[in-house]
Design a protein around this motif. Structure first.
Motif, PDB file in Angstrom:
ATOM      1  N   ARG A  23       7.958  50.468  88.336  1.00 50.35           N
ATOM      2  CA  ARG A  23       7.812  51.579  89.278  1.00 50.35           C
ATOM      3  C   ARG A  23       6.599  52.431  88.915  1.00 50.35           C
ATOM      4  O   ARG A  23       5.839  52.873  89.786  1.00 50.35           O
ATOM      5  CB  ARG A  23       9.068  52.450  89.264  1.00 50.35           C
ATOM      6  CG  ARG A  23      10.285  51.859  89.952  1.00 50.35           C
ATOM      7  CD  ARG A  23      11.357  52.938  90.053  1.00 50.35           C
ATOM      8  NE  ARG A  23      12.572  52.448  90.680  1.00 50.35           N
ATOM      9  CZ  ARG A  23      13.717  52.237  90.054  1.00 50.35           C
ATOM     10  NH1 ARG A  23      13.793  52.451  88.752  1.00 50.35           N
ATOM     11  NH2 ARG A  23      14.779  51.813  90.700  1.00 50.35           N
ATOM     12  N   GLY A  24       6.441  52.685  87.624  1.00 54.79           N
ATOM     13  CA  GLY A  24       5.298  53.475  87.185  1.00 54.79           C
ATOM     14  C   GLY A  24       3.981  52.812  87.518  1.00 54.79           C
ATOM     15  O   GLY A  24       3.037  53.462  87.985  1.00 54.79           O
ATOM     16  N   VAL A  25       3.902  51.502  87.302  1.00 52.42           N
ATOM     17  CA  VAL A  25       2.688  50.754  87.639  1.00 52.42           C
ATOM     18  C   VAL A  25       2.406  50.852  89.140  1.00 52.42           C
ATOM     19  O   VAL A  25       1.268  51.082  89.569  1.00 52.42           O
ATOM     20  CB  VAL A  25       2.830  49.282  87.209  1.00 52.42           C
ATOM     21  CG1 VAL A  25       1.709  48.431  87.784  1.00 52.42           C
ATOM     22  CG2 VAL A  25       2.834  49.179  85.688  1.00 52.42           C
ATOM     23  N   GLY A  26       3.451  50.692  89.955  1.00 53.30           N
ATOM     24  CA  GLY A  26       3.273  50.778  91.401  1.00 53.30           C
ATOM     25  C   GLY A  26       2.792  52.141  91.843  1.00 53.30           C
ATOM     26  O   GLY A  26       1.886  52.255  92.683  1.00 53.30           O
ATOM     27  N   ALA A  27       3.375  53.197  91.283  1.00 50.53           N
ATOM     28  CA  ALA A  27       2.984  54.558  91.665  1.00 50.53           C
ATOM     29  C   ALA A  27       1.532  54.838  91.296  1.00 50.53           C
ATOM     30  O   ALA A  27       0.777  55.422  92.085  1.00 50.53           O
ATOM     31  CB  ALA A  27       3.908  55.570  90.993  1.00 50.53           C
ATOM     32  N   VAL A  28       1.130  54.429  90.106  1.00 49.10           N
ATOM     33  CA  VAL A  28      -0.250  54.659  89.672  1.00 49.10           C
ATOM     34  C   VAL A  28      -1.225  53.877  90.546  1.00 49.10           C
ATOM     35  O   VAL A  28      -2.308  54.378  90.898  1.00 49.10           O
ATOM     36  CB  VAL A  28      -0.413  54.280  88.188  1.00 49.10           C
ATOM     37  CG1 VAL A  28      -1.883  54.276  87.788  1.00 49.10           C
ATOM     38  CG2 VAL A  28       0.359  55.258  87.311  1.00 49.10           C
ATOM     39  N   ALA A  29      -0.858  52.666  90.927  1.00 53.95           N
ATOM     40  CA  ALA A  29      -1.740  51.860  91.775  1.00 53.95           C
ATOM     41  C   ALA A  29      -1.974  52.538  93.120  1.00 53.95           C
ATOM     42  O   ALA A  29      -3.112  52.601  93.610  1.00 53.95           O
ATOM     43  CB  ALA A  29      -1.143  50.469  91.976  1.00 53.95           C
ATOM     44  N   VAL A  30      -0.909  53.057  93.731  1.00 55.96           N
ATOM     45  CA  VAL A  30      -1.063  53.728  95.022  1.00 55.96           C
ATOM     46  C   VAL A  30      -1.894  55.001  94.864  1.00 55.96           C
ATOM     47  O   VAL A  30      -2.768  55.301  95.690  1.00 55.96           O
ATOM     48  CB  VAL A  30       0.318  54.046  95.628  1.00 55.96           C
ATOM     49  CG1 VAL A  30       0.172  54.860  96.908  1.00 55.96           C
ATOM     50  CG2 VAL A  30       1.081  52.758  95.915  1.00 55.96           C
ATOM     51  N   LEU A  31      -1.630  55.750  93.810  1.00 50.09           N
ATOM     52  CA  LEU A  31      -2.419  56.958  93.546  1.00 50.09           C
ATOM     53  C   LEU A  31      -3.903  56.617  93.414  1.00 50.09           C
ATOM     54  O   LEU A  31      -4.769  57.287  93.999  1.00 50.09           O
ATOM     55  CB  LEU A  31      -1.898  57.640  92.284  1.00 50.09           C
ATOM     56  CG  LEU A  31      -2.528  58.968  91.871  1.00 50.09           C
ATOM     57  CD1 LEU A  31      -1.528  59.803  91.072  1.00 50.09           C
ATOM     58  CD2 LEU A  31      -3.785  58.783  91.028  1.00 50.09           C
ATOM     59  N   LEU A  32      -4.208  55.569  92.653  1.00 51.78           N
ATOM     60  CA  LEU A  32      -5.606  55.190  92.453  1.00 51.78           C
ATOM     61  C   LEU A  32      -6.255  54.724  93.753  1.00 51.78           C
ATOM     62  O   LEU A  32      -7.433  55.010  94.010  1.00 51.78           O
ATOM     63  CB  LEU A  32      -5.704  54.094  91.397  1.00 51.78           C
ATOM     64  CG  LEU A  32      -5.390  54.519  89.957  1.00 51.78           C
ATOM     65  CD1 LEU A  32      -5.421  53.311  89.031  1.00 51.78           C
ATOM     66  CD2 LEU A  32      -6.367  55.587  89.472  1.00 51.78           C
ATOM     67  N   LEU A  50     -15.587  52.606  91.515  1.00 47.31           N
ATOM     68  CA  LEU A  50     -14.566  51.906  90.737  1.00 47.31           C
ATOM     69  C   LEU A  50     -13.490  51.270  91.611  1.00 47.31           C
ATOM     70  O   LEU A  50     -12.624  50.556  91.105  1.00 47.31           O
ATOM     71  CB  LEU A  50     -13.901  52.876  89.751  1.00 47.31           C
ATOM     72  CG  LEU A  50     -14.804  53.483  88.673  1.00 47.31           C
ATOM     73  CD1 LEU A  50     -13.997  54.404  87.768  1.00 47.31           C
ATOM     74  CD2 LEU A  50     -15.475  52.389  87.857  1.00 47.31           C
ATOM     75  N   ARG A  51     -13.539  51.532  92.900  1.00 47.79           N
ATOM     76  CA  ARG A  51     -12.483  51.008  93.773  1.00 47.79           C
ATOM     77  C   ARG A  51     -12.663  49.503  93.966  1.00 47.79           C
ATOM     78  O   ARG A  51     -13.713  49.048  94.399  1.00 47.79           O
ATOM     79  CB  ARG A  51     -12.531  51.707  95.126  1.00 47.79           C
ATOM     80  CG  ARG A  51     -11.347  51.385  96.032  1.00 47.79           C
ATOM     81  CD  ARG A  51     -11.543  51.987  97.406  1.00 47.79           C
ATOM     82  NE  ARG A  51     -10.358  51.854  98.238  1.00 47.79           N
ATOM     83  CZ  ARG A  51     -10.345  52.044  99.556  1.00 47.79           C
ATOM     84  NH1 ARG A  51     -11.471  52.374 100.182  1.00 47.79           N
ATOM     85  NH2 ARG A  51      -9.228  51.903 100.243  1.00 47.79           N
ATOM     86  N   LEU A  92      -5.289  48.001  95.948  1.00 48.61           N
ATOM     87  CA  LEU A  92      -4.380  48.680  95.035  1.00 48.61           C
ATOM     88  C   LEU A  92      -3.166  49.260  95.752  1.00 48.61           C
ATOM     89  O   LEU A  92      -2.055  49.273  95.211  1.00 48.61           O
ATOM     90  CB  LEU A  92      -5.126  49.793  94.301  1.00 48.61           C
ATOM     91  CG  LEU A  92      -6.022  49.372  93.137  1.00 48.61           C
ATOM     92  CD1 LEU A  92      -6.913  50.528  92.712  1.00 48.61           C
ATOM     93  CD2 LEU A  92      -5.179  48.890  91.963  1.00 48.61           C
ATOM     94  N   GLY A  93      -3.362  49.759  96.975  1.00 47.96           N
ATOM     95  CA  GLY A  93      -2.252  50.364  97.696  1.00 47.96           C
ATOM     96  C   GLY A  93      -1.182  49.352  98.063  1.00 47.96           C
ATOM     97  O   GLY A  93       0.018  49.574  97.830  1.00 47.96           O
ATOM     98  N   ILE A  94      -1.595  48.229  98.658  1.00 49.79           N
ATOM     99  CA  ILE A  94      -0.634  47.183  99.009  1.00 49.79           C
ATOM    100  C   ILE A  94       0.012  46.613  97.752  1.00 49.79           C
ATOM    101  O   ILE A  94       1.222  46.354  97.713  1.00 49.79           O
ATOM    102  CB  ILE A  94      -1.324  46.071  99.821  1.00 49.79           C
ATOM    103  CG1 ILE A  94      -1.800  46.629 101.167  1.00 49.79           C
ATOM    104  CG2 ILE A  94      -0.387  44.895 100.039  1.00 49.79           C
ATOM    105  CD1 ILE A  94      -0.686  47.125 102.067  1.00 49.79           C
ATOM    106  N   TYR A  95      -0.786  46.449  96.710  1.00 46.55           N
ATOM    107  CA  TYR A  95      -0.231  45.981  95.436  1.00 46.55           C
ATOM    108  C   TYR A  95       0.880  46.918  94.953  1.00 46.55           C
ATOM    109  O   TYR A  95       1.983  46.473  94.592  1.00 46.55           O
ATOM    110  CB  TYR A  95      -1.347  45.901  94.394  1.00 46.55           C
ATOM    111  CG  TYR A  95      -0.861  45.790  92.971  1.00 46.55           C
ATOM    112  CD1 TYR A  95      -0.407  44.579  92.464  1.00 46.55           C
ATOM    113  CD2 TYR A  95      -0.851  46.906  92.133  1.00 46.55           C
ATOM    114  CE1 TYR A  95       0.048  44.483  91.154  1.00 46.55           C
ATOM    115  CE2 TYR A  95      -0.402  46.817  90.830  1.00 46.55           C
ATOM    116  CZ  TYR A  95       0.052  45.614  90.339  1.00 46.55           C
ATOM    117  OH  TYR A  95       0.508  45.526  89.049  1.00 46.55           O
TER     118      TYR A  95
END
Length: 413
Positions: free
Chosen positions: A26-35, A46-47, A53-56
């Protein structure tokens, strides 16, 4: 893809412990969407564009939900307790974010398409926003539409006694994604005002399920299940994405049942992977994230991430990732309104030197994580505790004929 049948853990301590690897995911998913939402504003160089990242991030979330949500329902053994838990898990923070967005309107106008009318209110109450062609007051709220549709569907399957056929539903959903992608370029809800009747059908169906018994409950289950299927198949803004998401969630359930030893093979995973990989090749273009090379890379990374999590599920997980998992729902809902507020006050960071952009990005992330911890401690955790207390006050459901699942209830939020 036949695999050795895993042996279910036999110790009560193991059965009751929190599954920290799910929090880490869950933490990995949240950080990916934030980024994904941050990088194009703060550090656009850097994108990544070879994957999204969002779909991931949201697909990792959906896999985790598919893994834990049916287990939560089966563990409770009662649809009333399940829905009470979901109500106190999702809505308090959701409503708080709506209030924050509305209070920010002097600086940040409400996003285009969000009206002050009964239809918009009804869509937000049901959370079925994306499935009734209604933009959410918060940009990230669209994913809650599919979470809610999944709850409705597994409720219907549980009442009907078909909830353990996860592999079949995963494959059917993936095939449906391919079929819908071939047939629909635009959802039918774009042409029909669906918000109010959807609210009425959902409310009536859930009332029958939660209050009724026998055939009355069965009728309610058919109503909410049919509503979920229809909306997912013809209601999503990107028509094929809805059944694709359902297939990912049911795949999570398949992995849960395999890990628990309920099934001895993972053929359904292959049955999902093929149509999901093929769909963007035949569907109308939905955006750069759905271009076949990007979609394939993103979904491969989602699968690898979850596989890695499962591989290390019995090992100690870094506490930072577990902490991120605890605050992941707050991070997910808060980060975008906070970014819009920052941009309204400060301006566009991309005009600044690179080092200042990096410093602003670090400051933004720090604020998001700090406020997410506050809302977790003051809103999410107390409301979840209250939900559990109210759930325990309900009459005990009939004892199921099969043993209850042993995934820790504390991890099923």
């Amino acid at each position: 893809m036949s695999s050795p049948r895993p042996v279910p853990p036999d110790s009560a301590a193991h059965a009751g412990r929190r599954l920290a690897w799910l929090d880490a995911l869950r933490g990995v998913g949240a950080v990916a969407v934030l980024l994904e939402h941050m990088l194009y504003r703060f550090l656009p160089g850097l994108r990544p564009y070879w994957m999204n990242l969002g779909i991931y991030g949201v697909m990792v979330f959906f896999l985790v939900s598919g893994y834990v949500i049916p287990a939560s329902l089966e563990n409770k053994g009662d649809v009333r307790r399940f829905w009470l838990g979901r109500l106190f898990r999702l809505y308090p923070l959701y409503l708080l974010v709506i209030v924050i967005v509305l209070l920010s309107t002097p600086l940040v106008p409400v996003r285009q398409g969000v009206g002050a009318d009964p239809e918009t209110v009804a869509a937000h109450v049901t959370m079925l926003l994306d499935l009734v062609w209604t933009p959410g007051i918060g940009e990230t709220m669209w994913t809650l539409s599919y979470e809610m549709a999944f709850y409705l569907l597994i409720t219907a399957l549980f009442v009907g006694g078909s909830h353990r056929r996860s592999g079949l539903f995963a494959v059917l959903s993936a095939v449906a994604a391919l079929g819908v992608g071939l047939l629909l370029a635009r959802p039918l809800t774009a042409y029909v005002a669906a918000e109010l009747w959807t609210f009425g059908v959902m409310a009536a169906g859930l009332a029958l399920v939660l209050v009724g018994r026998g055939w009355v409950r069965a009728v309610g289950a058919v109503v909410v299940g049919a509503l979920a299927v229809v909306l997912v198949l013809v209601g999503g803004r990107i028509p094929w994405l809805g059944p694709a998401i359902l297939s990912v969630m049911f795949t999570g359930t398949v992995l849960y049942r395999w890990e628990r030893g309920e099934i001895s093979h993972l053929w359904a995973v292959a049955g999902v992977a093929v149509p999901l990989a093929a769909t963007p090749f035949f569907a109308a273009r939905a955006g750069w994230w759905a271009d076949p090379p990007v979609w394939l890379a993103t979904m491969a990374l989602v699968a690898a991430t979850f596989a890695l999590g499962m591989a290390f599920r019995r090992r100690r997980v870094p506490r930072a990732l577990v902490w991120l998992g605890l605050v992941s729902y707050s991070v997910y809902l808060l980060h975008h309104p906070l970014m819009k507020l920052f941009l309204a006050v400060y301006g566009d960071p991309r005009r600044e030197p690179l080092l200042l952009q990096a410093a602003l990005a670090v400051a933004y992330i720090t604020v998001v994580l700090g406020l997410s911890w506050v809302t977790y401690r003051l809103v999410e955790r107390p409301m979840q505790t209250l939900g559990r207390r109210l759930s325990r006050a309900l009459p005990e459901p009939p004892v199921p004929t099969r043993g209850r699942e042993t995934v820790s209830a504390s991890n099923l939020g």
